[in-house]
Design a protein around this motif. Sequence first.
Motif, mmCIF file in Angstrom:
data_model
loop_
_atom_site.group_PDB
_atom_site.id
_atom_site.type_symbol
_atom_site.label_atom_id
_atom_site.label_comp_id
_atom_site.label_asym_id
_atom_site.label_seq_id
_atom_site.Cartn_x
_atom_site.Cartn_y
_atom_site.Cartn_z
ATOM 1 N N GLN A 134 -3.942 33.368 -14.902
ATOM 2 C CA GLN A 134 -4.224 34.722 -15.392
ATOM 3 C C GLN A 134 -3.216 35.711 -14.817
ATOM 4 O O GLN A 134 -2.692 36.557 -15.547
ATOM 5 C CB GLN A 134 -5.653 35.149 -15.040
ATOM 6 N N ASP A 135 -2.912 35.592 -13.530
ATOM 7 C CA ASP A 135 -1.918 36.472 -12.916
ATOM 8 C C ASP A 135 -0.550 36.293 -13.560
ATOM 9 O O ASP A 135 0.173 37.266 -13.795
ATOM 10 C CB ASP A 135 -1.811 36.204 -11.414
ATOM 11 N N ILE A 136 -0.193 35.059 -13.832
ATOM 12 C CA ILE A 136 1.111 34.766 -14.438
ATOM 13 C C ILE A 136 1.195 35.361 -15.840
ATOM 14 O O ILE A 136 2.196 35.988 -16.206
ATOM 15 C CB ILE A 136 1.360 33.244 -14.439
ATOM 16 N N PHE A 137 0.134 35.181 -16.620
ATOM 17 C CA PHE A 137 0.132 35.767 -17.966
ATOM 18 C C PHE A 137 0.097 37.290 -17.906
ATOM 19 O O PHE A 137 0.774 37.959 -18.698
ATOM 20 C CB PHE A 137 -1.031 35.219 -18.789
ATOM 21 N N HIS A 165 -5.513 30.342 -26.538
ATOM 22 C CA HIS A 165 -4.547 29.260 -26.791
ATOM 23 C C HIS A 165 -3.120 29.797 -26.711
ATOM 24 O O HIS A 165 -2.769 30.718 -27.454
ATOM 25 C CB HIS A 165 -4.801 28.626 -28.164
ATOM 26 N N PRO A 166 -2.294 29.209 -25.834
ATOM 27 C CA PRO A 166 -0.933 29.714 -25.653
ATOM 28 C C PRO A 166 -0.039 29.442 -26.865
ATOM 29 O O PRO A 166 -0.193 28.450 -27.568
ATOM 30 C CB PRO A 166 -0.407 28.923 -24.448
ATOM 31 N N THR A 167 0.896 30.348 -27.077
ATOM 32 C CA THR A 167 1.986 30.137 -28.024
ATOM 33 C C THR A 167 3.003 29.225 -27.339
ATOM 34 O O THR A 167 2.832 28.842 -26.169
ATOM 35 C CB THR A 167 2.665 31.466 -28.357
ATOM 36 N N ASN A 168 4.102 28.929 -28.007
ATOM 37 C CA ASN A 168 5.164 28.153 -27.352
ATOM 38 C C ASN A 168 5.668 28.884 -26.108
ATOM 39 O O ASN A 168 5.908 28.265 -25.068
ATOM 40 C CB ASN A 168 6.308 27.886 -28.319
ATOM 41 N N ILE A 226 3.398 28.249 -18.512
ATOM 42 C CA ILE A 226 2.597 27.249 -17.797
ATOM 43 C C ILE A 226 3.488 26.149 -17.240
ATOM 44 O O ILE A 226 3.342 25.746 -16.082
ATOM 45 C CB ILE A 226 1.503 26.669 -18.729
ATOM 46 N N VAL A 227 4.421 25.671 -18.039
ATOM 47 C CA VAL A 227 5.339 24.612 -17.591
ATOM 48 C C VAL A 227 6.126 25.068 -16.364
ATOM 49 O O VAL A 227 6.229 24.336 -15.368
ATOM 50 C CB VAL A 227 6.303 24.197 -18.727
ATOM 51 N N LYS A 228 6.673 26.264 -16.430
ATOM 52 C CA LYS A 228 7.462 26.783 -15.303
ATOM 53 C C LYS A 228 6.608 26.861 -14.034
ATOM 54 O O LYS A 228 7.042 26.438 -12.957
ATOM 55 C CB LYS A 228 8.027 28.155 -15.659
ATOM 56 N N ALA A 229 5.394 27.374 -14.161
ATOM 57 C CA ALA A 229 4.503 27.485 -13.003
ATOM 58 C C ALA A 229 4.107 26.109 -12.481
ATOM 59 O O ALA A 229 4.036 25.891 -11.269
ATOM 60 C CB ALA A 229 3.267 28.298 -13.378
#
Length: 141
Positions: A99-102, A120-123, A129-132
């Motif tokens: 949540q903080d990252i978004f 639901h995340p977009t690309n 998420i991948v980076k984190a």
Amino acid sequence: KKDAINLNPDIISILIGINDVGHEFAHTNGVEADRFESFYRMLLDWSREHNPNVKFILMAPFVFDFGYANSDWVPIVKERGKIVEKVAKDYDAAFIPLQDIFNEALKKAPKEYWVVDGVHPTNAGHQLIVKAWLEAAKDIL
């Protein structure tokens, strides 16, 4: 069991909680916070029982108040995130505060750029998420 225990993984990565909230609002069939924590701990205990060396990467659920979700979801998801953070500390797991990252990503683009319908995340959201995840996993990979 087949997704984690039977594979005898080195790492188990978990992102759960938003469906519990969504099911409560849509069908009054969600999972209360105390049960959420209990089930979460049972899952980790069971995994460690079968594989004492398994490492965990635990991600806090996230939500935006649009589309499928609404503002009533936000405090409940925040509570779930705090539970995941506490569980991560107790199990010496990597913790990812999604949540903080978004929320930080909102400084660069609107929420619809990151998330399709509130949950639901977009690309682009998946890339956050991948980076984190890669950052959190770097010490255990």
